[in-house]
Design a protein around this motif. Structure first.
Motif, short mmCIF file in Angstrom:
data_model
loop_
_atom_site.label_atom_id
_atom_site.label_comp_id
_atom_site.label_asym_id
_atom_site.label_seq_id
_atom_site.Cartn_x
_atom_site.Cartn_y
_atom_site.Cartn_z
N VAL A 12 0.84 -1.21 0.00
CA VAL A 12 0.00 0.00 0.00
C VAL A 12 0.87 1.26 0.00
CG1 VAL A 12 -1.67 1.33 1.36
CG2 VAL A 12 -1.96 -1.13 1.08
N MET A 13 1.93 1.25 0.81
CA MET A 13 2.81 2.42 0.91
C MET A 13 3.43 2.77 -0.45
SD MET A 13 4.75 3.99 3.66
CE MET A 13 5.44 2.78 4.74
N TYR A 14 3.97 1.77 -1.14
CA TYR A 14 4.60 2.04 -2.44
C TYR A 14 3.56 2.34 -3.52
CZ TYR A 14 9.19 0.93 -0.64
OH TYR A 14 10.35 0.96 0.07
N ALA A 15 2.34 1.78 -3.35
CA ALA A 15 1.28 2.05 -4.33
C ALA A 15 0.95 3.54 -4.35
CB ALA A 15 0.04 1.24 -4.00
N LEU A 16 1.17 4.24 -3.24
CA LEU A 16 0.95 5.69 -3.22
C LEU A 16 2.25 6.46 -3.45
CD1 LEU A 16 -1.61 5.92 -0.31
CD2 LEU A 16 -1.99 6.67 -2.64
N GLY A 17 3.34 5.93 -2.90
CA GLY A 17 4.62 6.65 -2.97
C GLY A 17 5.20 6.72 -4.37
N ILE A 18 5.12 5.61 -5.10
CA ILE A 18 5.74 5.58 -6.43
C ILE A 18 5.03 6.49 -7.44
CG2 ILE A 18 6.25 4.05 -8.40
CD1 ILE A 18 7.09 1.96 -6.29
N PRO A 19 3.67 6.47 -7.52
CA PRO A 19 3.03 7.47 -8.39
C PRO A 19 3.37 8.90 -7.96
CG PRO A 19 1.47 5.78 -7.75
CD PRO A 19 2.71 5.53 -6.95
N GLY A 20 3.59 9.10 -6.66
CA GLY A 20 3.98 10.43 -6.17
C GLY A 20 5.29 10.89 -6.78
N ILE A 21 6.30 10.02 -6.74
CA ILE A 21 7.60 10.34 -7.34
C ILE A 21 7.42 10.60 -8.84
CG2 ILE A 21 9.89 9.45 -7.94
CD1 ILE A 21 9.97 7.91 -5.45
N ALA A 68 10.32 5.19 -11.60
CA ALA A 68 10.14 5.54 -10.19
C ALA A 68 10.20 4.29 -9.34
CB ALA A 68 8.81 6.26 -9.99
N PHE A 69 9.67 3.19 -9.86
CA PHE A 69 9.69 1.93 -9.14
C PHE A 69 11.13 1.43 -8.97
CE2 PHE A 69 9.61 -2.72 -9.08
CZ PHE A 69 8.85 -2.93 -7.95
N MET A 70 11.89 1.50 -10.08
CA MET A 70 13.29 1.05 -10.02
C MET A 70 14.08 1.80 -8.96
SD MET A 70 13.60 -1.38 -12.15
CE MET A 70 15.38 -1.52 -12.32
N GLY A 71 13.80 3.11 -8.86
CA GLY A 71 14.51 3.93 -7.89
C GLY A 71 14.15 3.61 -6.45
N SER A 72 12.98 3.01 -6.24
CA SER A 72 12.53 2.75 -4.88
C SER A 72 12.84 1.34 -4.40
CB SER A 72 11.01 2.97 -4.79
OG SER A 72 10.66 4.19 -5.38
N VAL A 73 13.19 0.48 -5.36
CA VAL A 73 13.36 -0.94 -5.06
C VAL A 73 14.42 -1.20 -3.98
CG1 VAL A 73 14.59 -2.87 -6.13
CG2 VAL A 73 12.40 -2.15 -7.02
N THR A 74 15.44 -0.33 -3.93
CA THR A 74 16.53 -0.55 -2.96
C THR A 74 16.05 -0.47 -1.51
OG1 THR A 74 17.02 1.77 -3.29
CG2 THR A 74 18.50 0.19 -4.34
N PHE A 75 14.88 0.18 -1.29
CA PHE A 75 14.40 0.32 0.08
C PHE A 75 13.61 -0.89 0.54
CE2 PHE A 75 15.14 4.63 -1.31
CZ PHE A 75 15.73 5.21 -0.19
N ILE A 76 13.19 -1.75 -0.41
CA ILE A 76 12.27 -2.83 -0.05
C ILE A 76 12.89 -3.88 0.89
CG2 ILE A 76 10.91 -4.75 -1.01
CD1 ILE A 76 9.94 -2.86 -3.16
N PRO A 77 14.14 -4.31 0.70
CA PRO A 77 14.70 -5.27 1.66
C PRO A 77 14.66 -4.74 3.09
CG PRO A 77 16.13 -5.08 -0.25
CD PRO A 77 15.07 -4.05 -0.41
N GLY A 78 15.00 -3.47 3.28
CA GLY A 78 14.94 -2.87 4.61
C GLY A 78 13.52 -2.88 5.16
N ASP A 79 12.56 -2.62 4.28
CA ASP A 79 11.16 -2.61 4.73
C ASP A 79 10.71 -4.00 5.15
OD1 ASP A 79 10.75 0.09 4.50
OD2 ASP A 79 10.14 -0.02 2.40
N ILE A 80 11.25 -5.03 4.50
CA ILE A 80 10.89 -6.39 4.89
C ILE A 80 11.43 -6.69 6.30
CG2 ILE A 80 11.25 -8.85 4.36
CD1 ILE A 80 11.11 -8.03 1.38
N VAL A 81 12.67 -6.23 6.56
CA VAL A 81 13.24 -6.39 7.91
C VAL A 81 12.34 -5.71 8.93
CG1 VAL A 81 15.18 -5.81 9.40
CG2 VAL A 81 15.60 -6.56 7.05
#
Lengths: 182, 197
Positions: free
Chosen positions: A126-135, A146-159
């Motif tokens: 849900v967070m990225y569904a709003l954040g990525i269109p924002g970027i 925009a998605f490619m640029g945000s992907v690096t944060f996803i492993p941290g978010d899983i932690v």
């Protein structure tokens, strides 16, 4: 809404603000440090439920808007709502609400696994569904970029989803807020 | 203590009512996005420079406003350069910088307490169905809670350091959350005892 509800909303707004100064964790192979703040978003929903959780994040954002540097890295003021990552701030409220709503739905059988899935669904999907269109909107780049640029944060978010789930299960056992007769 | 990002001054911008500043900020941002032209952007950047001049702020303050977003801005610039050309990359990045600086200008010239007073004044005229006393209570409580939870966090960190686990996020967060929840009941009782609900 009872006085206790108001107190809980204010406490989690403050808790999420304090998490901005938690020591950031760096994982090997990841260019971006993990900040604890989005953990606060997951916990607000997962511990207070949909309505109170979302209200506490809105309250935090009001205080940020009037000029308090409460976001990670000491960011604050109106400019965070006009920057490229403004969509994520809307995503915070939606994430807290979704996580809270799902936690209420699955409360009786809530386990570490189901809590993790709830945090991933709300705090990442849900967070990225709003954040990525924002970027994409603010920076005039296609959604895929925009998605490619945000992907690096996803492993941290899983932690963070794993940590939030562990806390949710602990709190459910020792100090439940959601299951109580309101 | 809790401090805001306000920079003291006595300029016309400092004295302007917060509501007007917000209205101007929204007008500015809408204009930059609706009239998507480099001439408009140039005018916009000029206006911002003028605004910072009037408010007596230094270039350092303008840079401070942009710095937290620097990482994202560089990525956006690179992406635009790759997708389009240099002109487009510069335009999009400069427009974002203009927005960031404009918003920060309002924050720099307005005390958080002025905004709070403004919100409370708006609430007093709000329709009846809105629980205005509760909103006002919630806002004032957060002011009080942030330093309190910061202290509790330091205590938890000290305790976990003694155990050698202060680098574990879970070992910091779980006890902090339980402490915060425990204090909720006491605080709610204390507020109700003073019959503030």
């Amino acid at each position: 809404m009872t006085t206790r509800d108001i107190v809980l909303i204010a406490l989690f707004a403050a808790l999420t603000a304090v998490m901005a100064v938690f020591p950031p964790v760096t994982l090997p192979l990841l260019p971006v440090p993990i900040t604890a703040q989005s953990l606060g978003i997951m916990l607000a929903g997962g511990i207070l439920g949909a309505k109170r959780g979302a209200l506490s994040i809105i309250l935090l954002l009001v205080l940020v808007a009037i000029g308090l540097p409460l976001l990670s890295g000491g960011r604050g003021g109106l400019s965070v709502f006009f920057g490229p990552t403004a969509g994520f701030l809307a995503g915070w409220v939606a994430a807290a609400f979704t996580i809270g709503w799902m936690t209420e739905k699955f409360w009786d059988g809530l386990s570490f696994v189901s809590a993790t899935l709830i945090c991933v669904a709300g705090g990442i999907v849900v967070m990225y569904a709003l954040g990525i269109p924002g970027i994409s909107l603010m920076a005039d780049v296609p959604l895929s970029k925009a998605f490619m640029g945000s992907v690096t944060f996803i492993p941290g978010d899983i932690v963070k989803a794993l940590i939030a789930a562990a806390v949710m299960v602990t709190v459910k056992k020792s100090y439940p807020i959601i299951g109580q007769a309101a | 203590m809790l401090s805001d990002l306000y920079i003291p001054g006595a300029s016309a911008l400092h004295r302007m009512r917060p509501a007007w500043k917000l209205a101007l900020l929204f007008l500015y941002c809408t204009a930059l996005f609706v009239v998507s032209h480099s001439l408009m952007l140039g005018l916009g950047l000029l206006l911002i420079a003028l605004g910072y001049g009037i408010a007596g702020l230094r270039p350092r303050h303008a840079f401070d406003a942009v710095r937290p977003a620097l990482y994202v801005l560089v990525i956006i610039f690179a992406a635009q350069l790759w997708l389009e050309d240099l002109a487009m990359a510069a335009f999009v990045t400069l427009r974002l910088i203009a927005l960031l600086m404009a918003a920060a200008l309002v924050t720099y010239t307005t005390k958080a307490s002025e905004f709070t007073d403004g919100i409370l004044a708006l609430l007093s005229r709000a329709p009846k169905w809105l629980p205005k006393d509760k909103i006002a209570l919630a806002i004032s409580l957060v002011w009080r809670f942030i330093p309190m939870i910061r202290d509790q966090f330091e205590e938890v960190r000290e305790a976990q350091r003694a155990r050698g686990i202060e680098r574990s996020l879970l070992a910091l967060v779980a006890p902090l959350v339980v402490r915060v929840l425990k204090s909720a009941d006491e605080i709610a009782e204390a507020i109700e005892a003073r019959s503030l609900d």
